[in-house]
Motif scaffolding. Sequence first.
Motif, PDB file in Angstrom:
ATOM      1  N   LEU B  97       0.848  -1.197   0.000  1.00  0.00           N
ATOM      2  CA  LEU B  97       0.000   0.000   0.000  1.00  0.00           C
ATOM      3  C   LEU B  97       0.884   1.248   0.000  1.00  0.00           C
ATOM      4  O   LEU B  97       1.936   1.274   0.626  1.00  0.00           O
ATOM      5  CB  LEU B  97      -0.885   0.013   1.248  1.00  0.00           C
ATOM      6  CG  LEU B  97      -2.219  -0.730   1.159  1.00  0.00           C
ATOM      7  CD1 LEU B  97      -2.859  -0.776   2.544  1.00  0.00           C
ATOM      8  CD2 LEU B  97      -3.154  -0.049   0.160  1.00  0.00           C
ATOM      9  N   SER B  99       2.042   5.226   0.817  1.00  0.00           N
ATOM     10  CA  SER B  99       1.945   6.151   1.937  1.00  0.00           C
ATOM     11  C   SER B  99       0.898   7.192   1.598  1.00  0.00           C
ATOM     12  O   SER B  99       0.696   7.544   0.446  1.00  0.00           O
ATOM     13  CB  SER B  99       3.280   6.843   2.163  1.00  0.00           C
ATOM     14  OG  SER B  99       3.084   8.023   2.891  1.00  0.00           O
ATOM     15  N   SER B 100       0.226   7.669   2.627  1.00  0.00           N
ATOM     16  CA  SER B 100      -0.765   8.698   2.344  1.00  0.00           C
ATOM     17  C   SER B 100      -0.128  10.077   2.268  1.00  0.00           C
ATOM     18  O   SER B 100      -0.768  11.042   1.890  1.00  0.00           O
ATOM     19  CB  SER B 100      -1.859   8.685   3.393  1.00  0.00           C
ATOM     20  OG  SER B 100      -1.293   9.035   4.629  1.00  0.00           O
ATOM     21  N   ASN B 101       1.132  10.185   2.632  1.00  0.00           N
ATOM     22  CA  ASN B 101       1.811  11.475   2.470  1.00  0.00           C
ATOM     23  C   ASN B 101       2.029  11.725   0.995  1.00  0.00           C
ATOM     24  O   ASN B 101       2.246  10.799   0.228  1.00  0.00           O
ATOM     25  CB  ASN B 101       3.178  11.459   3.149  1.00  0.00           C
ATOM     26  CG  ASN B 101       3.047  11.242   4.626  1.00  0.00           C
ATOM     27  OD1 ASN B 101       2.026  11.599   5.225  1.00  0.00           O
ATOM     28  ND2 ASN B 101       4.051  10.615   5.206  1.00  0.00           N
ATOM     29  N   ASP B 102       2.004  13.013   0.625  1.00  0.00           N
ATOM     30  CA  ASP B 102       2.314  13.317  -0.763  1.00  0.00           C
ATOM     31  C   ASP B 102       3.770  12.997  -1.035  1.00  0.00           C
ATOM     32  O   ASP B 102       4.623  13.126  -0.161  1.00  0.00           O
ATOM     33  CB  ASP B 102       2.069  14.812  -1.028  1.00  0.00           C
ATOM     34  CG  ASP B 102       0.584  15.084  -1.167  1.00  0.00           C
ATOM     35  OD1 ASP B 102      -0.132  14.202  -1.657  1.00  0.00           O
ATOM     36  OD2 ASP B 102       0.148  16.180  -0.769  1.00  0.00           O
TER      37      ASP B 102
END
Lengths: 816, 348
Positions: B97, B99-102
Amino acid sequence: MKISYNWLKQYFKSEISSDAILTALPLIGFDVEETEVLGPPQMEHVVVGEVVEFEAHPNADRLRLCKVKTAEDETEHSIICGAKNFKAGDRVMVALPGAILPGNFKIKKSKLRGIESEGMLCSAKELNIGQDHDGIMILDSSVALGTELNAIYSDSDIIFHLEVTPNRVDVLSHIGLARELVARFGGSVEMPKIQSNIPIVDAFESNSVLKSLTVEASDNCPEYSAICIEGIKIGPSPDWLKKSLESVGLRSINNIVDITNYVLHETGQPLHAFDSAKVSGQSLTIRYAVNGEEVVTLDEKKHTLNDSMLVIADASKPLAIAGVMGSADGEVDKSTQSIILESAYFNPSSVRKTARTLNISTDSSYRFERGIDPQGVQLGMERACDLILDIAGGSLVGKRVQIGSVDKALKTIEFSPDALRSFIGFSVEDAEVQSIFESLNFKVEKASDLKWLITLPTYRKDVSRPVDLYEEFIRIFGTDKIPTQPISANGINAIDHPIYQFNDSVGAYMIGKSFNEAFLYTLRNEEEVAFFKGEDHAETSDLKLDNPLQSDQSHLRNSLIPGLLDVLELNLARQNLTSQFFERGRVFRVIKGQLVELISVGFISLGKSLDRKWQDGVEFDFYTAKSCAEDIFRLLPFKIKEREWSPIEASEFWQAEHSAKAGNLSKDGYEVSLGLLNIKNIKERWGLSNPIFAGSLLLQKELFEKEMKHFRYKVLSNQPASMKDLSLVVDKTVFANEVLETVKGFIAQSIEGFACESVEVFDVYEGEGLEAGKKSFAVSMKFRAQDRTLKDKEVNAVFEAVQSLVLKETNYQIRK
Amino acid sequence: MIEETLDALVIEVQEMSPKLGSRVEFDSFKSTISGPKGKLTDVMKLMGKVPKEEKPIMGKKINEAKQLIQASMDEANKRIEDSELLSSLGPTIDPTLPSSNDAKGVLHPIAQVRDQVVELFQRIGFAVAEGTEIETEYYCFDALNIPKDHPARDMQDSYFMPDATKMANVSKESDEKYLLRTHTSSVQIRTLLKEKPPIRIVAPGRCFRRDTPDATHSANFHQIEGLYVDKKVTLTDLKATLDYFVKMVFGESAKTRLRPSFFPFTEPSFEMDFYSPDLGKLSNQWLEIMGCGMVDPEVFKSVGLDPNEYSGYAFGMGIERIAMILQGVDDIRYYYQNDIRFLRQFSD
């Protein structure tokens, strides 16, 4: 400029191939933008043949199997052909095996659908003779079998489209280029033989064609000469003349006009012929135009002149704009019987100004503007007279008048071969230098080994200093022969400009923070500038260019943010859900009535990314923007005053109470604004309705002249710290900074013998448990002594003193 | 009696402790053993009643039992601590999955090429200089030996500011007009006026020409100017420097040529062309890459340097042009649209 290879060869008689010339031209300073081959190139094994008979190809319906003979008694060639436009007995062009057609198309025996073809029947296009490709070429039946293609089509030519730099007007002619090729390849220039021996007078003698000739504007027309020719027969030009002009892209008009154009492209001297019958009062005057005077030029365009423009006029009207273009009123046409032929020297700046103002550029003006060869005035005149008398007949009336004389003195430059060698940085023999100069027609006279005197031909006005001679040397010597040497990088590098260092670190920082860099136009729409500032604002008018080209690029930008909004808008419209952009660039502001160029960093970010993720990301808010801005200030290579933040109250650009600013451009040399953009206006202009946060830093470039940062060690205490927390209830409108400053002040009043290291807000609360209109700040204080562990008693004493000061001197409440 | 009790206690602890599953169970069991009313505590209390002569033996027994109990309890404690640590870990991860960080941002492709070019020159001793985008006619033209009636100075070709414009931080020579600089060559003059040779600078920056925008023209574009002024700088030095540059940017297989040309501020002047077998569509043809030449004596005179004492070379190149060649971009306007998909193509 177009140069015809065939035409050129009249003056440059040499075995050098067109390919070799083509390769050499750029290296001696004349870049070839394009070459154009007219007519068929030289081809072998392409001959006239006759289709004896043909039948359908047994294995292909669309092909014909032909028997072709190329000599009466020769065996027939079996050739397969796809065309259908011929019949038995037709004469055609046959490419036999071994032929190479244009495009490096090699003809050889090959099998087509199982049957061998021994050549090809050619279309006009395949041979570069015409555009026809519908079928093969059918020739006249009288052409003998076996005749070579080039014997029928002998007028092939190569046209060079040359880029000539503005200093080399002397090369804007076929003779001019021939001189350069002679310098490069050797030989000599074959000049056209001048037949006519025309006596010259320096005062006008009235004659049957022209009664008077006056130069009033001698300041810009230092030399004017004219001759009258009568009894000429206007008609079409002979083929060679037509072809020459057409090859360089000119249209043939009539023999007289064609000759003047021919001489211009041959020698570089512009000429003009007037129909003497159209010269009213039989008089010509070279004078300045009267303001508002009108002329319809030969291209049927009407021009309004002013009094800085030179014209050739008769008693009543202008007949030509001097050096630029003739008037329709003096035009040589079918009915012309006698002409006045002009050859003159007009000053470059005068012609340039006139041509520019009127927006006309002609072959004549192009050359006059750059300064023609003073010696060419006579050559051009004589050459044209020869051609006119030869082609159009007629006879000269009287003598050639020359009024004024442009400076034709030969220029001499002192030159030192040693100085040349130290300039170029490598060794070269004196003899080679001398021979290069002589190949350029420069006269070399050796006053001594160290001092040469170089005398230049009049057409090389661009050469006037020793360094110009160095250039001429290296140009002909060949830049490819400059030796390869290691780079010399002596000494120590200087330091990069702090503005560059700063921008460099900003770039690295911003991309680390997930911002993407955009490059936007400096020139913006007036509407954009006015949108935020108002149309009447001084900035809206002061940022306007004097001469914008397009209405959407009329103003200097005063902020990077609008451009970044454009970028966000474009990306969102394309479903690119990236929400963070920045730019580093210059912006312009008006400060105290003066325009200022500023160093700027701008960034924008959607509050919440539109890109759906499986985990929630961190939202971007005012405080994130603030930390970016503060970090960018920390990247400055010098120390700068601590920012004092205050809210932005009313702004078209920023959202009141959600944005803040610090600094003052004229006082502090910087200004920074950040926070939420005005949601109503952003939605109205960009159609973006999600909250957008932005930051805009403006820095005076003089700031970067400050002294660089340097840091000094301060002694640290190894003793443990003591913490105290205080919760203060204040009015909602009170900012944290006020509370902190107050508390710090009270601590300072109360403390002795040890220090308070920091006072910070660690919690902000409003809501349940507090009165409406109130909020609370939780403040933590950290105390430490240099030399001992603090005792609870002494810290408590300070803490209590602070509390009682709060109660006594402020309306804050202490929350227990 | 005591002995039996002790033995039974040790056995109980040794049996029970491995079954303790949580801190709560552990603590409550522990109190039944060693708490104030714990079984071990009770046994210890009996010590007082033990006859004096038996005390040493009994003491030893008790100690042995205590050690065994402690060992079992320690083991249980350790086991529970470990399981407590593990239970604070949260769910296991899916390494595939994102990372949700940009992701990190990207520098603009023009900036990347600019930085690359600047760095190559920094390596051979050049330092970066800065100029202003607004310049005056004097610094942009006159001091560079560009004559008054040169086409570049015409209102048709360059953007001018109105006569009334007053600028706080760009100085004029006299009362000439302000304009948007047409080239970075103006930095040469400002630098030569401010500093003493040896001078070795590169000056990247934005320039403006009054062109109708199309695939190769943009209202603003970027250049890098280079200048080296010292005693005894030669034409051979110029060639060495630019050959190095071209080979570093376009590879060792690139060939160069200096094509004589004309600029008012250099004499001799050249266009540098290069030729590369590895440039896709642009392979195997001469491509113009920059203008260059030896600093014209008139320029030295205009900054008060003696052209007999000093010599130098200068060069200037369009960053967009180099970028377009390197990156295979065929329309300059893409660089100013800033479509993130375009920008990202030149990073990562």
